[in-house]
Design a protein around this motif. Sequence first.
Motif, short mmCIF file in Angstrom:
data_model
loop_
_atom_site.label_atom_id
_atom_site.label_comp_id
_atom_site.label_asym_id
_atom_site.label_seq_id
_atom_site.Cartn_x
_atom_site.Cartn_y
_atom_site.Cartn_z
N MET A 85 51.95 87.59 -3.82
CA MET A 85 51.62 86.07 -3.54
C MET A 85 49.96 86.47 -2.87
N THR A 86 48.98 85.78 -3.15
CA THR A 86 47.66 85.85 -2.45
C THR A 86 47.65 84.95 -1.36
N THR A 87 47.21 85.64 -0.21
CA THR A 87 46.94 84.74 0.94
C THR A 87 45.45 84.66 1.22
N THR A 88 44.68 83.59 1.71
CA THR A 88 43.54 83.51 2.13
C THR A 88 43.40 83.06 3.72
N THR A 89 42.92 83.67 4.48
CA THR A 89 42.82 83.47 5.90
C THR A 89 41.47 83.34 6.48
N GLU A 90 41.10 82.41 6.98
CA GLU A 90 39.82 82.10 7.71
C GLU A 90 39.60 82.35 8.90
N TYR A 91 38.61 82.97 9.41
CA TYR A 91 38.20 83.29 10.89
C TYR A 91 36.72 82.99 11.07
N ARG A 92 36.30 82.76 12.13
CA ARG A 92 34.87 82.39 12.82
C ARG A 92 34.36 83.72 13.62
N VAL A 93 33.45 84.19 13.03
CA VAL A 93 32.86 85.29 13.70
C VAL A 93 31.56 84.89 14.40
N THR A 94 31.26 85.53 15.78
CA THR A 94 29.99 85.22 16.18
C THR A 94 29.25 86.42 16.37
N GLY A 95 28.09 86.29 16.39
CA GLY A 95 26.90 87.54 16.53
C GLY A 95 26.64 88.04 15.58
N MET A 96 26.97 87.79 14.26
CA MET A 96 26.15 88.23 12.94
C MET A 96 24.95 87.69 12.84
N SER A 97 23.94 88.69 12.58
CA SER A 97 22.44 87.94 12.40
C SER A 97 22.02 88.18 10.99
N CYS A 98 22.61 89.36 10.58
CA CYS A 98 21.79 89.69 9.16
C CYS A 98 22.87 90.10 8.05
N GLY A 99 22.47 90.72 6.90
CA GLY A 99 23.08 91.18 5.99
C GLY A 99 23.79 92.53 6.31
N HIS A 100 23.25 93.31 7.29
CA HIS A 100 23.59 94.75 7.72
C HIS A 100 24.90 94.32 8.48
N CYS A 101 24.83 93.11 9.48
CA CYS A 101 26.05 92.54 10.19
C CYS A 101 27.22 92.38 9.19
N GLU A 102 26.93 91.64 7.93
CA GLU A 102 27.99 91.05 7.17
C GLU A 102 28.55 92.59 6.65
N SER A 103 27.71 93.32 6.55
CA SER A 103 28.16 94.72 5.93
C SER A 103 29.17 95.30 6.57
N VAL A 115 32.02 87.24 3.91
CA VAL A 115 31.45 87.03 5.32
C VAL A 115 30.08 86.52 5.10
N SER A 116 29.95 85.56 5.88
CA SER A 116 28.39 84.98 6.08
C SER A 116 27.87 85.02 7.24
N ALA A 117 26.84 85.69 7.44
CA ALA A 117 26.15 85.66 8.71
C ALA A 117 25.68 84.35 9.24
N ALA A 118 25.21 83.30 8.20
CA ALA A 118 24.58 82.56 8.22
C ALA A 118 25.40 81.42 8.69
N THR A 119 27.00 81.24 8.38
CA THR A 119 27.91 80.46 8.64
C THR A 119 28.65 81.09 9.80
N GLY A 120 28.84 82.29 9.87
CA GLY A 120 29.99 82.91 10.69
C GLY A 120 31.54 83.06 10.32
N LEU A 121 31.42 82.40 8.87
CA LEU A 121 32.68 82.53 8.39
C LEU A 121 33.09 83.73 7.68
N LEU A 122 34.37 84.26 8.06
CA LEU A 122 34.78 85.33 7.29
C LEU A 122 36.30 84.71 6.74
N SER A 123 36.21 85.17 5.51
CA SER A 123 37.47 84.68 4.50
C SER A 123 38.12 86.01 4.12
N VAL A 124 39.36 86.16 4.42
CA VAL A 124 39.94 87.41 3.98
C VAL A 124 41.11 87.05 2.82
#
Lengths: 70, 70
Positions: free
Chosen positions: B1-19, B36-45
């Motif tokens: 079964m597939t689970t998707t969990t959302e997190y909020r990440v602070t401090g990312m500023s660019c694509g390198h941070c996302e990577s 993961v998106s630096a623009a929104t701070g959202l991390l979806s796993v």
Amino acid sequence: MTTTTEYRVTGMSCGHCESAVRAEVSEIAGVTGVEVSAATGLLSVTSDAPLDDAAVLAAVDEAGYEAARG
Amino acid sequence: MTTTTEYRVTGMSCGHCESAVRAEVSEIAGVTGVEVSAATGLLSVTSDAPLDDAAVLAAVDEAGYEAARG
């Protein structure tokens, strides 16, 4: 003789960006030191001979940013 | 079964941070996808079993950022 040349780089936002620029510029023949700051956008390149500006600008472009002689 | 969990990440500023975040979180056992998106701070796993929140928060910390369950 050691030469230091200053450039202004736009688009860097964090330490990862600084590292990307530093890595590319460090590969240029004759470069002996690179200082770069995302906060100020300043790139200072030390070399053991006068630098080829085009090579520096191309290296910054390769890293994903834009630079101009400062 | 597939689970998707959302997190909020602070401090990312660019694509390198996302990577950096993506690389660390991808190493967690059972993780099958990371968005993961630096623009929104959202991390979806996405994982094939319920995620250990502590492992995700530790992975983000390892990348140099802070996260909280979103």
